[in-house]
Scaffold this motif. Structure first.
Motif, PDB file in Angstrom:
ATOM      1  N   VAL A  48       0.846  -1.201   0.000  1.00 57.21           N
ATOM      2  CA  VAL A  48       0.000   0.000   0.000  1.00 57.21           C
ATOM      3  C   VAL A  48       0.877   1.245   0.000  1.00 57.21           C
ATOM      4  O   VAL A  48       0.630   2.193  -0.748  1.00 57.21           O
ATOM      5  CB  VAL A  48      -0.969  -0.010   1.211  1.00 57.21           C
ATOM      6  N   LYS A  49       1.917   1.238   0.806  1.00 53.53           N
ATOM      7  CA  LYS A  49       2.853   2.370   0.838  1.00 53.53           C
ATOM      8  C   LYS A  49       3.480   2.582  -0.536  1.00 53.53           C
ATOM      9  O   LYS A  49       3.579   3.709  -1.026  1.00 53.53           O
ATOM     10  CB  LYS A  49       3.935   2.123   1.892  1.00 53.53           C
ATOM     11  N   ASP A  50       3.886   1.491  -1.164  1.00 51.79           N
ATOM     12  CA  ASP A  50       4.486   1.566  -2.498  1.00 51.79           C
ATOM     13  C   ASP A  50       3.509   2.148  -3.518  1.00 51.79           C
ATOM     14  O   ASP A  50       3.900   2.943  -4.375  1.00 51.79           O
ATOM     15  CB  ASP A  50       4.938   0.169  -2.927  1.00 51.79           C
ATOM     16  N   ALA A  51       2.230   1.779  -3.411  1.00 54.20           N
ATOM     17  CA  ALA A  51       1.212   2.314  -4.332  1.00 54.20           C
ATOM     18  C   ALA A  51       1.053   3.819  -4.157  1.00 54.20           C
ATOM     19  O   ALA A  51       0.926   4.557  -5.141  1.00 54.20           O
ATOM     20  CB  ALA A  51      -0.125   1.608  -4.100  1.00 54.20           C
ATOM     21  N   PHE A  52       1.067   4.295  -2.911  1.00 61.88           N
ATOM     22  CA  PHE A  52       0.970   5.732  -2.668  1.00 61.88           C
ATOM     23  C   PHE A  52       2.221   6.457  -3.149  1.00 61.88           C
ATOM     24  O   PHE A  52       2.139   7.547  -3.702  1.00 61.88           O
ATOM     25  CB  PHE A  52       0.725   6.032  -1.186  1.00 61.88           C
ATOM     26  N   ILE A  53       3.394   5.866  -2.935  1.00 66.16           N
ATOM     27  CA  ILE A  53       4.640   6.501  -3.381  1.00 66.16           C
ATOM     28  C   ILE A  53       4.657   6.639  -4.901  1.00 66.16           C
ATOM     29  O   ILE A  53       5.085   7.665  -5.440  1.00 66.16           O
ATOM     30  CB  ILE A  53       5.866   5.697  -2.886  1.00 66.16           C
TER      31      ILE A  53
END
Length: 160
Positions: A48-53
């Protein structure tokens, strides 16, 4: 004598392996598949963090529940996964990512997990991101995002 014992044990192991080869094969497959499920389950926060980044709603969509409670631009509602992905695509198009920083993580009373983060757009506006992760009701007990709130910081209220 030791060599004889070693040969006997090897011979015995070969006979057992031949007799129960299908059992050992399925046991091996089961252990590998179970391990991969547990490995995938623990990586949802990093994904999820990677998707936001990256600013990609398509990367975030697989982790959304079928119905998601969302709050974005002062509009709150329950949306399907595809509607939520469309809303997130619009958000990322208007606010391309510069940074994403997790501020707080925790567990609620019902053993759900929550994350509070700060999303910074390229023009400097910061957004507070809150999402709630629960395990779904399927056999695999996959983690899904059930609630997602995106709110502007006060410094960005005048920007549209």
């Amino acid at each position: 004598m030791v060599w004889f014992l070693y040969c006997f044990l090897c011979y015995f192991a070969i006979i057992i392996m031949k007799r129960y080869q299908y059992f050992f094969f399925f046991l091996f497959v089961f252990i590998i598949s179970t391990g991969s499920i547990f490995f995938m389950e623990s990586s949802i926060k990093s994904e999820v963090k990677d998707a936001f980044i990256k600013g990609k709603a398509s990367l975030l969509s697989p982790f959304l529940n079928e119905m998601v409670n969302m709050c974005y631009e002062c509009v709150e509602g329950t949306y399907s996964r595809s509607q939520a992905e469309s809303i997130l695509s619009d958000f990322f198009a208007k606010n391309p990512p510069k940074a994403f920083e997790i501020n707080q993580e925790g567990i609620t009373k019902d053993n759900s997990e929550f994350v509070i983060a700060t999303y910074t757009a390229i023009y400097g506006c910061k957004y507070r991101i809150y999402y709630l992760i629960k395990k779904d009701n399927t056999f695999a007990k996959r983690e899904r995002i059930y609630e997602l709130k995106i709110s502007k910081n006060k410094q960005c209220q005048s920007r549209k």
